[in-house]
Write a protein that holds these residues in place. Structure first.
Motif, short mmCIF file in Angstrom:
data_model
loop_
_atom_site.label_atom_id
_atom_site.label_comp_id
_atom_site.label_asym_id
_atom_site.label_seq_id
_atom_site.Cartn_x
_atom_site.Cartn_y
_atom_site.Cartn_z
N GLN A 1 0.82 -1.21 0.00
CA GLN A 1 0.00 0.00 0.00
C GLN A 1 0.86 1.27 0.00
O GLN A 1 0.51 2.25 -0.66
CB GLN A 1 -0.92 -0.01 1.22
CG GLN A 1 -1.97 -1.10 1.19
CD GLN A 1 -2.91 -0.95 0.01
OE1 GLN A 1 -3.39 0.15 -0.29
NE2 GLN A 1 -3.15 -2.05 -0.69
N ALA B 1 -5.33 4.13 0.10
CA ALA B 1 -4.20 3.24 0.39
C ALA B 1 -3.51 3.62 1.69
O ALA B 1 -3.10 2.76 2.48
CB ALA B 1 -3.20 3.26 -0.76
N VAL C 1 -5.46 2.26 4.50
CA VAL C 1 -5.20 0.84 4.70
C VAL C 1 -3.91 0.63 5.46
O VAL C 1 -3.81 -0.22 6.36
CB VAL C 1 -5.17 0.10 3.35
CG1 VAL C 1 -4.73 -1.35 3.54
CG2 VAL C 1 -6.54 0.14 2.67
N VAL C 2 -2.87 1.42 5.10
CA VAL C 2 -1.59 1.32 5.82
C VAL C 2 -1.79 1.63 7.30
O VAL C 2 -1.30 0.91 8.18
CB VAL C 2 -0.55 2.26 5.20
CG1 VAL C 2 0.71 2.32 6.07
CG2 VAL C 2 -0.19 1.81 3.79
N ARG D 1 -8.81 -6.92 3.81
CA ARG D 1 -7.51 -6.23 3.86
C ARG D 1 -6.61 -6.67 2.72
O ARG D 1 -5.89 -5.87 2.13
CB ARG D 1 -6.84 -6.49 5.21
CG ARG D 1 -7.50 -5.77 6.37
CD ARG D 1 -6.59 -5.71 7.59
NE ARG D 1 -6.26 -7.04 8.09
CZ ARG D 1 -7.00 -7.70 8.99
NH1 ARG D 1 -8.12 -7.16 9.43
NH2 ARG D 1 -6.64 -8.88 9.41
N ALA E 1 -5.20 -4.65 -0.50
CA ALA E 1 -3.78 -4.63 -0.84
C ALA E 1 -3.53 -5.00 -2.30
O ALA E 1 -2.41 -4.86 -2.79
CB ALA E 1 -3.02 -5.59 0.06
#
Length: 404
Positions: A204, A222, A225-226, A276, A280
């Motif tokens: 990500q 992104a 998500v990180v 998740r 990714a």
């Protein structure tokens, strides 16, 4: 704490006691010079007997033999039983108590019985010989039995001490094995958490770097998500630290099942895990066949970790955009986890370094429950992981439901 002093390789107290006993026998021999038959010669024999008794603990059989020879010398020269012949009883007691083999004590008892008959024969004619034999025999037999009783008690105490030392060594070995098992389990958990989370975060973060200018919205997603993955990894790390801080350590055979349920990911969390990985960049198709059943916590954790590790490997090695087919097959006696990727994703810019323990960790987990693991390349260029885990019997399943 007191430190016992050692003299001539023996405790000072034992040396002093033996010296006192020998000194008493020698004193009796010397004081009887004027009254006893043999005079100075008999006293000399008594002194030699006393000196021999100094070694009654370390060489009991030899001391008994030496004292018997000296007592026989008295009979040969016709001196008869003398006061210092108490040394014969001391030597008899010593060989029964301290000899390595009881056989030596029995032999000494036979020799003492012969000595009793000889001593009775040397008695004056004023009393029947059998009366003297009975008198000396009772005293000698009593001494032999006391020595046997003390020997038995001494050997019993030594056996208890040896058993206690053996149990202590076994406890230490079990403790070391439990610590090693716990460390292995924590290391395996740590690998699962870090490898999965870092792989997702690296992919990500690379996506953010390449899309931040031309597609800020995708870059923000992104980055989210990180951040979420990092938070989850931190939370799981805290859980592992909590396991390490637990005061009681589980037994090795039940290490996985001993952690409280709130410390484990459960199968109900699989959709979040798949989301998740989809975020990714993996294209995951998940299907389940059969009727799921409640699993013991440790077995449920194993299924979850096998899925997680399989998808982590697909992301690292097949790359972003790879298609992964994930199947959970439930049957009456086993659950099968099968993950197959096509190997056609885009390789990440800088792939996360592999710790080299993913397959090993999965194999160890599956092996705990007598399962099997097969992993290898497919003909189409992808990778296939299949784990088969036997389901517990009905009683164990009920226990698993209760634990859940």
């Amino acid at each position: 704490m007191t430190v016992e002093r050692i003299v001539f390789g023996r405790p000072l107290r034992s040396v002093a006691f033996d010296a006192a006993v020998a000194g008493l026998v020698a004193l009796v021999a010397v004081l009887g010079i004027a009254a006893q038959p043999g005079g100075v010669a008999a006293a000399a024999v008594g002194v030699v007997m006393a000196l021999v008794l100094l070694f009654r603990r370390i060489h009991p059989s030899a001391v008994a033999a030496g004292v018997a020879v000296l007592a026989l010398l008295q009979v040969v020269v016709g001196w008869g039983p003398l006061a210092y012949d108490v040394g014969v009883l001391i030597a008899l007691y010593s060989v029964v108590k301290y000899a390595d083999r009881l056989r030596d004590g029995i032999l000494a008892g036979v020799v003492a019985a012969i000595g009793v008959l000889l001593a009775a024969a040397e008695m004056p004619d004023t009393a029947p010989w059998w009366a003297g034999a009975l008198y000396y025999g009772l005293i000698t037999g009593a001494v032999w039995l006391v020595g046997l009783n003390v020997r038995t008690r001494r050997l019993y105490v030594l056996s208890l001490e040896e058993r206690a030392a053996t149990l202590e060594r076994e406890r230490e070995a079990e403790s070391r094995a439990a610590v090693a098992e716990e460390r292995t389990r924590i290391a395996r958990e740590l690998h699962d958490v870090v490898a999965h989370s870092m792989a997702v975060m690296i992919v990500q973060a690379d996506g953010v770097r390449f899309t931040i200018d031309r597609d800020p919205a995708t870059a923000r997603e992104a980055a989210k998500v990180v951040a979420d993955t990092g938070r989850q990894a931190l939370e799981e790390m805290r859980r592992l630290v909590g396991v390490l801080r637990e005061p009681s350590r589980p037994e090795p055979a039940a290490a996985l099942d001993a952690v409280p349920a709130h410390r484990r990911p459960a199968l109900v969390e699989l959709p979040d895990l798949l989301d998740r990985f989809r975020a990714a960049g993996l294209r995951i198709t998940d299907t389940a066949t059969g009727t799921p059943v409640a699993l013991p916590p440790g077995l449920e954790l194993t299924v979850y970790r096998v899925v997680q590790e399989s998808l982590t490997n697909a992301l690292k090695h097949a790359g972003v955009g790879a298609a992964v087919e994930l199947r959970l097959e439930w049957s009456a006696d086993a659950v099968v986890v099968r993950a197959v990727d096509d190997g056609r994703g885009r390789p990440v810019v800088r792939p996360a370094p592999s710790g080299g323990h993913g397959l090993v960790g999965m194999r160890e987990r599956v092996g705990v429950y007598d399962g099997s693991l097969a992993a290898g390349p497919t003909l189409g260029g992808g990778w296939r992981v299949e784990a088969r885990l036997p389901l517990p019997s009905a009683p164990d399943t009920e226990e698993g439901k209760a634990a859940a």
